[in-house]
Design a protein around this motif. Structure first.
Motif, PDB file in Angstrom:
ATOM      1  N   LEU A 182     -22.699 -18.532 -25.532  1.00  0.00           N
ATOM      2  CA  LEU A 182     -22.668 -18.035 -24.156  1.00  0.00           C
ATOM      3  C   LEU A 182     -24.066 -17.719 -23.651  1.00  0.00           C
ATOM      4  CD1 LEU A 182     -19.496 -15.737 -24.241  1.00  0.00           C
ATOM      5  CD2 LEU A 182     -19.729 -17.995 -23.183  1.00  0.00           C
ATOM      6  N   VAL A 183     -24.898 -17.174 -24.535  1.00  0.00           N
ATOM      7  CA  VAL A 183     -26.283 -16.910 -24.160  1.00  0.00           C
ATOM      8  C   VAL A 183     -26.979 -18.217 -23.785  1.00  0.00           C
ATOM      9  CG1 VAL A 183     -28.539 -16.176 -25.035  1.00  0.00           C
ATOM     10  CG2 VAL A 183     -26.512 -14.779 -25.487  1.00  0.00           C
TER      11      VAL A 183
ATOM     12  N   GLY B  54     -20.691 -24.445 -23.375  1.00  0.00           N
ATOM     13  CA  GLY B  54     -19.424 -23.763 -23.156  1.00  0.00           C
ATOM     14  C   GLY B  54     -18.361 -24.276 -24.107  1.00  0.00           C
TER      15      GLY B  54
ATOM     16  N   ALA C  27     -25.558 -21.117 -22.885  1.00  0.00           N
ATOM     17  CA  ALA C  27     -24.952 -21.689 -21.685  1.00  0.00           C
ATOM     18  C   ALA C  27     -25.426 -20.983 -20.420  1.00  0.00           C
ATOM     19  CB  ALA C  27     -23.430 -21.619 -21.789  1.00  0.00           C
ATOM     20  N   SER C  28     -25.673 -19.686 -20.516  1.00  0.00           N
ATOM     21  CA  SER C  28     -26.109 -18.936 -19.337  1.00  0.00           C
ATOM     22  C   SER C  28     -27.558 -19.214 -18.969  1.00  0.00           C
ATOM     23  CB  SER C  28     -25.922 -17.434 -19.576  1.00  0.00           C
ATOM     24  OG  SER C  28     -26.797 -16.965 -20.591  1.00  0.00           O
ATOM     25  N   LEU C  29     -28.336 -19.744 -19.914  1.00  0.00           N
ATOM     26  CA  LEU C  29     -29.763 -19.948 -19.680  1.00  0.00           C
ATOM     27  C   LEU C  29     -30.127 -21.382 -19.349  1.00  0.00           C
ATOM     28  CD1 LEU C  29     -31.319 -17.709 -22.511  1.00  0.00           C
ATOM     29  CD2 LEU C  29     -31.295 -17.253 -20.049  1.00  0.00           C
TER      30      LEU C  29
ATOM     31  N   TYR D 282     -30.727 -22.111 -15.647  1.00  0.00           N
ATOM     32  CA  TYR D 282     -32.017 -21.566 -15.198  1.00  0.00           C
ATOM     33  C   TYR D 282     -33.167 -22.443 -15.670  1.00  0.00           C
ATOM     34  CZ  TYR D 282     -35.974 -18.346 -14.853  1.00  0.00           C
ATOM     35  OH  TYR D 282     -37.192 -17.776 -14.572  1.00  0.00           O
TER      36      TYR D 282
ATOM     37  N   ALA E 277     -24.833 -26.904 -19.934  1.00  0.00           N
ATOM     38  CA  ALA E 277     -24.131 -25.619 -20.015  1.00  0.00           C
ATOM     39  C   ALA E 277     -22.665 -25.829 -20.372  1.00  0.00           C
ATOM     40  CB  ALA E 277     -24.256 -24.864 -18.690  1.00  0.00           C
TER      41      ALA E 277
END
Length: 460
Positions: free
Chosen positions: A305-306, A144, A308-310, A313, A140
């Motif tokens: 960003l999408v 970023g 990095a946000s996933l 998870y 991530a």
């Protein structure tokens, strides 16, 4: 025993180090038209600016992974950050395109030292139950860096100069060195006492150099000759590594560890399929759609960003079991995006390729942490540096191959011409061809990823 505070600080330092190279790569992707205008460079020369970084990193990853196992991961990681610092200064002051290309090669050497040790450091200080999550956090951070690089590259190319892009990472590199030297006690050198395999290092770097440069020079005779020489060097490397006592890469390890071998093959094919799309989209947005650098950078920012946000998870999912299923789902999404882009043309509404871009970046988020978790989990602790270096080498070899194929396509389609309004159809034609090649490679990766799970279940 590593305390929770030391683990957090080490994770922070590794994440900072892992974000620097992506920041510079992403910024240059967006600013590449501005670089080409300043240096009056054609598409082939411009393509070498990112390609040479991937090439250098791929050449030196495995050697530095083994050197880190022998002399210490913390030491190699810190030296890599210092090389980042020096090469960024040279890039910012580069008077010509060849100087910039040389500086990017040096950055690739520093990146090899960072990539070869980052996952190994995390694997050594964290319990197995937290490894996938930490790998997700580190990836991530990498994305970023991509996100900030896209934003900075677009803004600097539009409002100022792309050269400032290379000054931004300097204080971050210093901070990461300070943290790792202050909070990570001792040294991680689980193979201390063995000797580095210098002939193996020479053969491995020569092999990668000849194969990747040869691929980029096709269909010229020089390219074919370099490929033949590279294959000969590869054969010599395999024979040498199988016979030497302390190899830089244990060939027998790959032969008897099918999950490790298949996961690395999947990473190689996937990276070759899902890397150059950023470069191609930068050209597409700015030359075909007429977007300025700010808007192109903003779109890539959102995409990063999408991702990095996933990835965090996806890392947690891989910790819960069946990481190959998570990775397979990621490849399937990437295939859907590449299949759409293989029909790109001027009449296609811009929302369609943007949606395809979204599929690709979400696929990347679900592929990387699980497959890296498989690789580290399949290796012995004393070989974490080599395993980390090997998987990163496969990733960067794939990225280099992806850009090398792009160079060949541009050379065949443009024949030395620059990208202008008149040559936009050539750009779209080359993109269609390239996305179809990437689609085939993604299908190969899908098969390899699925087989990795089956090999893991059948392993003793």
């Amino acid at each position: 025993m590593v305390s929770p505070a030391e683990r957090r600080y080490t994770l922070l330092a590794v994440a900072l180090g892992s974000s620097l190279a992506p920041f510079m790569v992403a910024g240059l992707f967006v600013a590449i038209p501005a670089v080409g205008e300043e240096f009056t460079a054609d598409p082939v020369v411009l393509s070498w600016i990112p390609t040479v970084f991937f090439l250098a990193a791929a050449m030196f990853l495995i050697p530095f992974g083994r050197i880190a196992d022998i002399y210490g991961g913390k030491r190699v990681f810190s030296i890599g950050l210092a090389i980042y610092f020096i090469s960024a200064l040279i890039s910012a002051l580069a008077p010509t395109a060849p100087v910039l290309i040389g500086a990017r090669f040096l950055t690739g050497v520093g990146a090899a030292m960072i990539f070869a040790t980052s996952f190994a450091l995390l694997g050594l200080i964290l319990p197995d139950s937290e490894r996938g999550t930490a790998l997700g956090v580190n990836i991530a951070a990498s994305f970023g860096g991509f996100a900030l690089g896209f934003l900075a590259g677009g803004l600097l190319a539009y409002y100022g100069t792309w050269r400032v892009l290379f000054l931004v990472p300097l204080p971050v590199a210093l901070l990461a060195v300070g943290i790792i030297r202050r909070y990570l006690r001792g040294e991680c050198a689980l193979s201390r006492g063995t000797r580095p395999d210098l002939p193996g290092i020479a053969l491995s770097t020569t092999t990668i150099l000849l194969l990747m440069v040869g691929l980029s020079l096709l269909p010229a005779v020089q390219g074919a000759a370099a490929l033949v020489a590279g294959l000969a060097a590869l054969g010599a490397f395999i024979v040498h590594e199988a016979r030497t006592e302390d190899p830089v890469l244990d060939i027998h390890l790959l032969l008897r560890n099918r999950p490790l071998a298949l996961a690395n093959a999947a990473v190689l094919a996937y990276s070759a399929a899902a890397s150059a799309y950023v470069y191609l989209f930068s050209l597409y947005f700015q030359y075909v759609q007429g977007f300025d650098a700010r808007l192109a950078g903003s779109l890539f920012l959102v995409a990063s960003l999408v991702t990095a946000s996933l990835v965090g998870y996806a890392g947690r999912l891989s910790d819960r079991g069946s990481p190959h299923l998570v990775a397979t789902a990621g490849v399937a999404m990437t295939i859907a995006g590449l299949a759409t882009l293989s029909f790109i043309d001027p009449a296609m509404p811009v929302a369609v390729p943007v949606f395809a871009l979204a599929l690709i970046v979400v696929g990347i988020a679900f592929f990387q942490p699980p497959v890296y978790n498989i690789v580290i989990g399949a290796a012995e602790r004393a070989m974490y540096g080599v395993a980390s270096g090997l998987v990163e080498t496969m990733r960067l070899l794939g990225m280099t191959a992806s850009m090398a194929v792009t160079i060949v396509a541009f050379a065949l389609f443009f024949k030395g011409m620059a990208i202008t309004g008149e040559t936009v159809p050539l750009l779209l034609g080359s993109m269609q061809t390239l996305f179809r090649i990437y689609l085939a490679l993604a299908v190969v990766s899908l098969v390899m990823t699925w087989l990795t799970g089956r090999a893991g279940r059948s392993a003793p």
